[in-house]
Design a protein around this motif. Structure first.
Motif, short mmCIF file in Angstrom:
data_model
loop_
_atom_site.label_atom_id
_atom_site.label_comp_id
_atom_site.label_asym_id
_atom_site.label_seq_id
_atom_site.Cartn_x
_atom_site.Cartn_y
_atom_site.Cartn_z
N SER A 186 0.84 -1.20 0.00
CA SER A 186 0.00 0.00 0.00
C SER A 186 0.87 1.24 0.00
N ASP A 187 0.41 2.26 -0.69
CA ASP A 187 1.07 3.56 -0.71
C ASP A 187 0.16 4.56 0.00
N PRO A 188 0.31 4.73 1.33
CA PRO A 188 -0.65 5.54 2.09
C PRO A 188 -0.33 7.02 2.10
N ARG A 189 0.75 7.46 1.42
CA ARG A 189 1.16 8.85 1.54
C ARG A 189 0.24 9.80 0.81
N ARG A 190 -0.45 9.31 -0.20
CA ARG A 190 -1.31 10.17 -1.01
C ARG A 190 -2.71 9.57 -0.99
N LEU A 191 -3.44 9.65 -2.09
CA LEU A 191 -4.67 8.88 -2.14
C LEU A 191 -4.30 7.41 -1.98
N PRO A 192 -4.95 6.70 -1.09
CA PRO A 192 -4.57 5.29 -0.85
C PRO A 192 -4.64 4.47 -2.13
N GLN A 193 -3.59 3.72 -2.40
CA GLN A 193 -3.55 2.85 -3.56
C GLN A 193 -2.53 1.77 -3.29
N VAL A 194 -2.57 0.72 -4.10
CA VAL A 194 -1.63 -0.39 -3.93
C VAL A 194 -0.68 -0.41 -5.11
N LEU A 195 0.61 -0.58 -4.81
CA LEU A 195 1.65 -0.55 -5.83
C LEU A 195 2.29 -1.92 -5.97
N LEU A 196 2.56 -2.32 -7.20
CA LEU A 196 3.38 -3.49 -7.48
C LEU A 196 4.77 -3.00 -7.84
N GLY A 207 -4.56 2.09 -9.08
CA GLY A 207 -5.31 3.34 -9.12
C GLY A 207 -5.78 3.71 -7.74
N PRO A 208 -5.95 4.99 -7.48
CA PRO A 208 -6.27 5.44 -6.12
C PRO A 208 -7.67 5.05 -5.66
N TRP A 209 -7.78 4.81 -4.38
CA TRP A 209 -9.06 4.51 -3.75
C TRP A 209 -9.69 5.83 -3.33
N ASP A 210 -10.87 6.14 -3.83
CA ASP A 210 -11.51 7.42 -3.53
C ASP A 210 -12.68 7.29 -2.56
N GLY A 211 -12.79 6.14 -1.92
CA GLY A 211 -13.88 5.93 -0.98
C GLY A 211 -14.97 5.03 -1.53
N VAL A 212 -14.99 4.83 -2.85
CA VAL A 212 -16.01 4.00 -3.49
C VAL A 212 -15.38 2.96 -4.41
N GLN A 213 -14.34 3.37 -5.14
CA GLN A 213 -13.74 2.47 -6.11
C GLN A 213 -12.26 2.78 -6.25
N THR A 214 -11.54 1.88 -6.93
CA THR A 214 -10.13 2.09 -7.23
C THR A 214 -9.96 2.13 -8.73
N GLY A 215 -9.24 3.13 -9.21
CA GLY A 215 -8.96 3.22 -10.64
C GLY A 215 -10.20 3.11 -11.50
N MET A 347 -11.24 8.49 -16.02
CA MET A 347 -9.78 8.43 -15.99
C MET A 347 -9.28 7.66 -14.77
N LYS A 348 -8.12 7.03 -14.95
CA LYS A 348 -7.34 6.55 -13.82
C LYS A 348 -6.51 7.75 -13.36
N LEU A 349 -6.76 8.23 -12.15
CA LEU A 349 -6.10 9.45 -11.67
C LEU A 349 -4.60 9.26 -11.62
N PRO A 350 -3.84 10.31 -11.91
CA PRO A 350 -2.38 10.19 -11.98
C PRO A 350 -1.75 9.84 -10.64
N TYR A 351 -0.49 9.47 -10.72
CA TYR A 351 0.31 9.17 -9.53
C TYR A 351 0.75 10.49 -8.89
N ASN A 352 1.30 10.42 -7.68
CA ASN A 352 1.85 11.59 -6.97
C ASN A 352 0.80 12.63 -6.65
N SER A 353 -0.31 12.23 -6.11
CA SER A 353 -1.34 13.18 -5.70
C SER A 353 -0.98 13.80 -4.36
N GLU A 354 -1.63 14.95 -4.07
CA GLU A 354 -1.42 15.65 -2.82
C GLU A 354 -2.78 16.04 -2.25
N PHE A 355 -2.99 15.77 -0.96
CA PHE A 355 -4.22 16.21 -0.30
C PHE A 355 -4.13 17.72 -0.06
#
Length: 810
Positions: A186-196, A207-215, A347-355
């Motif tokens: 898991s990459d918890p630093r930004r929008l939660p998502q899982v990285l391989l 893809g980021p988890w937005d509370g309902v779905q991922t990517g 869209m699949k939201l880009p990487y490196n998001s910021e809250f």
């Protein structure tokens, strides 16, 4: 005698079987590699020694009891196997699990756990635990140390309190359980998502988890096989799942080739069936189309393309089907008000998001305003989980889905929004403008040469002002020097924007970092404000005032060069923060005291008595140690003569929410106007809320009104920012009272800054009771979120000539 021997051997067999069928081991027991195993109470899982297919090495592992194809979901000594059947598993008196050979007591693997009166138990969930006999707690569990498989009840993510992380690591091969090439985490630093990850490089992300779905996946929901769930809160971020029923056997597996997916055991055919694969096509390859490129697997002609408003960075490479260089904007951004945001759906939201703003209910308009105010922001999205999310660098790993996905808004020049009918009109206008410009150059060329600069260079290399007071001297920087320092005013070097213009970060050839404030040609502040700031700040020297290093003039260019403030502006640290990023009370109090000292210097102790007139949170810059420095003196005024205390003006300038009532309504300002602005900031720093944008479910008061309401109801502690912990109650209450004293309606009732500092520094000072604050009325209209004078002029405040800056720090 013969009967006794038979009974003895029969008892040994029974003991062996009872151990094999048991689910626990005590310190006086061992489990040996002679067919002995632990079996969970419900007989779902089994633990013992095993060898992978086509391997003679022996490992201790946990596998499904009722699956004919032995499938290890956890391995203890995966990096240090035994080469024969001499293995022994035991738990020590101190609660440490050990694997060793019966030929030696030296451990080849241990859990490094401890417990009192310990018991090692295999639970029916497949979790191997060390239970402390004194309290029944688990002091160690295999679920905290996943291998290549995730089974029901296990977690993939992180515990922010303990620092515990749960991730999968692939086997080296199907015959070798040692740690392989791939990691799934898991990459918890930004929008939660899982990285391989393949080594240290990202190979795929879901893809980021937005509370309902991922990517581009459908909304997370139960299915006939398993029930997935994503848990995101202040203490945890993790993914987990449960099986749909007790008869279902599933696992999430990261295979040695790096392909994660969900598998189900088919009891009838006795094989594992893939029911969900994470990587579906080559568009799932991380950043396949390079920076700002979009991958679309539904496009049969070309997987990669540039979004509207972008072009390939290196066309020749794209023609050769090499997309790694990505795309760039057709028209470079300049952080102007005319720039707009183009919507890209599914869209699949880009990487490196910021809250930027946390919360489940956030409007698109709020997120756009936040991004617009930040010159480095290139895109934003509204996530149902996290609120506003922005991107400040290249947009990586985007893809377009035929269904699902999320909306992404990318910043572009106004020209990208011109319709076909308007384009022809625009061409006519451009041609007319060019012809007019040529004519102007011919007629007025000689006049241009006669224009004088604000600052001239003397033989000593210092600035000799021709239109400023004779005793003002500052270093004059050449235009080429500043252009080189800012990489020719590159967009990536922009760090802010105000009524004056744009602000850039630069690095001089000496290595010194600077902030360059560049006058915009269409700025509401012009030569008068430029001269004003140079005149004033060149004479001011105080540790709580930003330091002006020099200026630069070149033809129509006017620039001010300041010391660089690495922590940028105060508003970034008190508004819209999380518990991890919020300032503690000690830092907040030091900021309040520092601003007060700087103001006292301006009002009383400097060579000139100065009223700032635009004090606000984003005009307070912070150095590397979070020390505050007052900045932006373009609107400041000098009090002429020792007896002058106030001034009247017909041109009201400043920022809504910080201006005092007498100044905003009647154009009457004094040092008490700055005191009012200071009081607003104190209440904002204490509460972590903005005065003008404050909202409360029970009333329509602004922050000042809310603070006053809590004060008279004897509930002032409810004003304190919930993100602060263990605050000194007396000191915080004193600051709230000082803030309310400073924002009183009548200026004569507000304290001078000398009194404010005395009250801040004195624990035992007796403070007067505050009276009604200014602007204590319930709002019956929706306040605009405007951030420029042009937008404000469309409101009912056009007659005031108010300008509002959006400087984000230098």
């Amino acid at each position: 005698m013969k009967q006794v021997i038979i009974i003895f051997f029969f008892s040994l067999i029974c003991f062996h079987n009872s151990l094999a069928a048991d689910d626990t081991i005590k310190p006086n027991q061992t489990l040996q590699d002679t067919g002995q195993t632990l079996v969970s109470t419900g007989e779902k899982f089994e633990l013992g020694f095993f060898s992978p297919p086509n391997s003679k090495n022996r490992y201790v592992g946990i596998w499904f009891k009722n699956v004919s194809d032995l499938t290890a979901v956890w391995v203890a000594n995966r990096g240090n196997p035994l080469t024969d059947s001499s293995g022994v598993l035991k738990i020590t008196e101190t609660g440490n699990i050990i694997i060793h050979s019966n030929k030696t007591e030296d451990p080849i693997w241990s859990s490094n756990s401890s417990a009192k009166d310990p018991t090692l138990q295999l639970l029916n969930t497949g979790n191997l635990v060390v239970k402390d006999g004194s309290n029944g707690n688990y002091t160690w569990q295999s679920f905290d140390h996943p291998c290549d498989s995730l089974i029901a009840g296990m977690k993939l993510g992180k515990d922010f309190i303990t620092g515990q992380s749960w991730k999968l690591t692939s086997w080296n091969s199907l015959q070798d359980p040692s740690i392989g090439t791939y990691t799934y985490e898991s990459d918890p630093r930004r929008l939660p998502q899982v990285l391989l990850l393949k080594g240290q490089d990202i190979a795929y992300r879901n893809g980021p988890w937005d509370g309902v779905q991922t990517g581009g996946d459908n909304p997370l929901q139960e299915n006939a096989v398993f029930k997935p769930s994503y848990v995101v809160n202040e203490t945890h971020v993790y993914y987990t799942f449960e099986n749909a029923d007790n008869s279902t056997v599933t696992r999430f597996w990261l295979n040695p080739s790096g392909s994660p997916g969900q598998l189900r055991w088919n009891q009838e055919n006795e094989n594992w069936v893939s029911i969900y694969t994470m990587q579906r096509d080559h568009c799932d390859t991380f950043a396949r189309c390079g920076p700002n490129g979009i991958c679309d697997s539904s496009d049969n002609r070309l997987d990669c393309h540039c979004p509207t408003g972008f072009v390939p960075k290196v066309q020749e490479e794209w023609d050769a089907m090499d997309f790694t260089s990505g795309c760039v904007l057709k028209t470079r951004l300049n952080c102007s008000e005319s720039e707009r945001f183009k919507k890209f759906s599914r869209m699949k939201l880009p990487y490196n998001s910021e809250f930027t703003v946390n919360g489940s209910v956030v409007r698109k308009e709020d997120c756009e305003l936040i991004c617009r105010r930040n010159c480095s922001c290139v895109a934003y999205a509204v996530a149902r989980l996290a609120g506003c999310v922005i991107w400040s660098a290249d947009l990586l790993d985007m893809r377009h889905f035929s269904d699902g996905g999320q909306d992404l808004y990318i910043r572009m020049a106004a020209s990208e929004f011109v319709t076909g009918s308007n384009k022809s009109k625009k061409i006519v206008v451009i041609i007319s403008a060019i012809l007019g410009f040529i004519l102007l150059c011919v007629v007025g060329g000689c006049l241009i040469c006669k224009r004088t600069s604000c600052c001239l260079i003397s033989q000593e290399g210092t600035m000799t002002p021709t239109h400023l007071e004779e005793d003002v001297e500052l270093p004059l920087f050449g235009f080429d020097t500043i252009a080189n320092a800012t990489n020719n005013f590159a967009f990536t070097n922009k760090i802010g924007q105000g009524g004056f213009g744009l602000v850039y970060k630069g690095v001089l050839s000496s290595g010194q970092e600077i902030a360059v404030k560049r006058l915009s040609k269409d700025s509401g502040q012009g030569p008068v404000e430029f001269k004003n700031e140079v005149t004033l700040i060149s004479k001011l020297q105080h540790r709580n005032l930003v330091r002006l290093l020099g200026c630069c003039t070149h033809r129509e260019e006017r620039m001010l060069i300041y010391e660089f403030m690495p922590k940028k502006s105060l508003d970034l640290y008190i508004f819209n923060q999380t518990r991890d990023t919020a300032l503690d009370w000690k830092k907040r109090f030091n900021i309040i005291a520092g601003i007060a000292r700087g103001l006292l210097y301006l009002h009383r102790d400097s060579r000139l008595r100065i009223i700032h007139r635009d004090l606000k949170a984003n005009n307070i810059l912070l150095d590397s140690e979070i020390n505050p420095k007052i900045s932006d003196f373009g609107l400041a005024r000098i009090l002429l003569g020792g007896d002058q205390t106030d001034i009247n003006t017909k041109r009201v300038v400043g920022t809504y929410g910080y201006m005092s009532p007498e100044y905003m309504m009647d154009g009457h300002f004094s040092v008490k106007s700055d005191v009012f602005s200071f009081g607003v900031m104190v209440l904002e720093i204490v509460s972590g809320k903005k005065n003008r944008r404050f909202e409360h479910p029970d009333h329509n008061l602004n922050l000042l009104g809310h603070a006053w309401k809590l004060w008279i109801e004897d509930r002032p502690m409810e004003l304190i920012d919930v993100l602060m912990e263990n605050v000194p109650v007396a000191e915080v209450l004193r600051c709230i009272q000082i803030g309310l004293l400073c924002v009183q309606k009548h200026p004569e009732e507000r304290p001078l800054m000398s009194s404010v500092l005395f009250m801040l520094d004195s624990d035992n000072a007796v403070l007067p009771q505050p009276k009604l604050p200014g602007f204590y009325t319930e709002r019956t209209f929706i306040e605009t979120a405007s951030s420029s004078s042009s937008s404000l002029n469309k409101s009912n405040n056009v007659s005031t000539g108010v300008t509002v800056t959006t400087l984000q720090g230098r």
